[in-house]
Design a protein around this motif. Structure first.
Motif, PDB file in Angstrom:
ATOM      1  N   SER A   3       0.853  -1.194  -0.088  1.00 15.75           N
ATOM      2  CA  SER A   3      -0.122  -0.044   0.057  1.00 15.75           C
ATOM      3  C   SER A   3       0.788   1.274   0.275  1.00 15.75           C
ATOM      4  N   ASP A   4       0.208   2.307  -0.182  1.00 15.02           N
ATOM      5  CA  ASP A   4       0.691   3.753   0.157  1.00 15.02           C
ATOM      6  C   ASP A   4       0.655   3.919   1.702  1.00 15.02           C
TER       7      ASP A   4
ATOM      8  N   ILE B  50       2.050   1.924   6.746  1.00 12.51           N
ATOM      9  CA  ILE B  50       1.976   1.269   5.513  1.00 12.51           C
ATOM     10  C   ILE B  50       2.458  -0.266   5.770  1.00 12.51           C
TER      11      ILE B  50
END
Length: 380
Positions: free
Chosen positions: A351-352, A362
């Motif tokens: 993910s970001d 994150i």
């Protein structure tokens, strides 16, 4: 100098330590390096008397002195334990050949948790941690940290390599990472960090080894080698003061302050490399290719490969495998810097960075696809 049975003069060791004050002094120094004001308080004697008897012990080469790096007006005293052992052996033989003392068997079957502290966690404490772990084959959970961490010094890595110990993956850690944890022994290795040593839970023994910073010595690598020699000797004596392992009981010192998490991985060696290289873990045990465990603070991460018992098929035929979304949660100070560092190293992220009321997080993958969360708490 050996003592000869039947001589009329008492052995040098008896003469040197025969006074009650001098015996009290070496008894205290047998456990920890101490400054004059500490010895004065422990003995309840005036400083001039304590200094007089310390001078006697120094002339007998039983005690050494080193100016404090924290306060140049103070001096730390150390007991030469190996020399004391030699003299004690000769003292027994001087009375009767049958009383010559023999050194005890090297202590290795010991357990416990030991933390070494210095300012930078770049040389002395890293070497001490590695030496203790190597001497006990991991049965003692050894850790190190610093009050102002900085990268591990290349000369420390070289000095340990000469002893067959790999420090190339060692990472500096801040002492705050261990504050509040329980340890059997906490050992400060430099005089400055002794003044800022935090509180630890339980009945931790706080000891001090006043060892000069080899990075400040113009000799370079030879200075690091001398410190390694000093540490190796001190560690060998420390082993005799640690609790013994119990037969039939797991030798890894698990206690109620250790959290254990198991991850299934495809390749145990690759997993060890990932967690020690990128995420600040240290290797505790490795039984390749089936199993290993790595540690960070009070987190013990068990890495189980396909050939481990944890990887066997269930009664209904299902076989455990890596992945999922339950994960370990590592707190970081600067999440953006950590993400940039790990992305540059080729680490895969799921993910970001996501922001929430409690902070930013994150999720990354280890080589087997197990998730690891990095979390930066929101400012208070």
């Amino acid at each position: 100098m050996s003592e000869t049975a039947g001589t009329s003069a008492p052995p040098g060791f008896v003469t040197a330590v025969g006074h009650p004050v001098r015996w009290r002094l070496i008894s205290e120094l047998a456990h920890s390096d101490l400054a004059v004001h500490e010895l004065t308080a422990l003995l309840g004697q005036p400083q001039n008397l304590v200094s007089y008897h310390l001078g006697k012990l120094r002339r007998a080469e039983l005690v050494t002195a080193r100016r404090s790096s924290a306060d140049g007006r103070d001096t730390y005293y150390s007991l030469a334990l190996a020399h004391c052992g030699d003299l004690l052996s000769g003292t027994g033989a001087a009375l009767h050949p049958g009383l010559r003392l023999t050194p005890p068997t090297p202590a290795t079957a010991v357990t416990g948790r030991v933390l070494f502290l210095c300012t930078g966690n770049s040389s002395r404490s890293q070497m001490a941690e590695a030496l203790l772990r190597e001497r006990t084959s991991g049965t003692v959970a050894a850790y190190s940290a610093g009050s102002q961490p900085k990268p591990v010094h290349p000369h420390a890595t070289s000095a340990m390599a000469a002893r067959g110990i790999d420090l190339t993956k060692a990472l500096p850690k801040h002492v705050d990472e261990f504050a509040g944890q329980r340890f059997d022994v906490v050992i400060t290795l430099c005089d400055r960090v002794k003044e800022v040593c935090p509180e630890f839970l339980g009945q931790s023994r706080l000891l001090h080894w006043s060892i000069p910073d080899p990075a400040a010595d113009p000799d370079g690598l030879p200075a690091f080698q001398r410190v390694a020699d000093d540490l190796a000797q001190r560690v060998s004596f420390l082993l005799h003061a640690l609790p013994p392992t119990r037969e039939g009981i797991m030798t890894s010192p698990i206690n109620d302050n250790t959290v254990s998490v198991r991850y299934l991985v495809d390749d145990v060696a690759a997993a060890i490399d990932f967690y020690t290289t990128h995420l600040g873990f240290t290797s505790a045990h490795a039984f390749l290719p089936a199993f290993a465990d790595v540690r960070r603070g009070n987190l013990r991460l068990l890495l189980s490969g396909p050939d481990s018992s944890a990887g066997r098929s269930m009664p209904d035929g299902r076989r455990p495998h890596p992945g999922g979304w339950n994960r370990i949660h590592l707190i970081v100070a600067d999440i953006d810097a950590e993400v940039a560092r790990l992305r540059a190293a080729g680490v895969t992220f799921r993910s970001d960075v996501i922001a929430g009321p409690g902070g930013r997080q994150i999720v990354l993958d280890d080589p087997a696809g197990n998730p690891v969360e990095l979390f930066a708490p929101a400012p208070a």
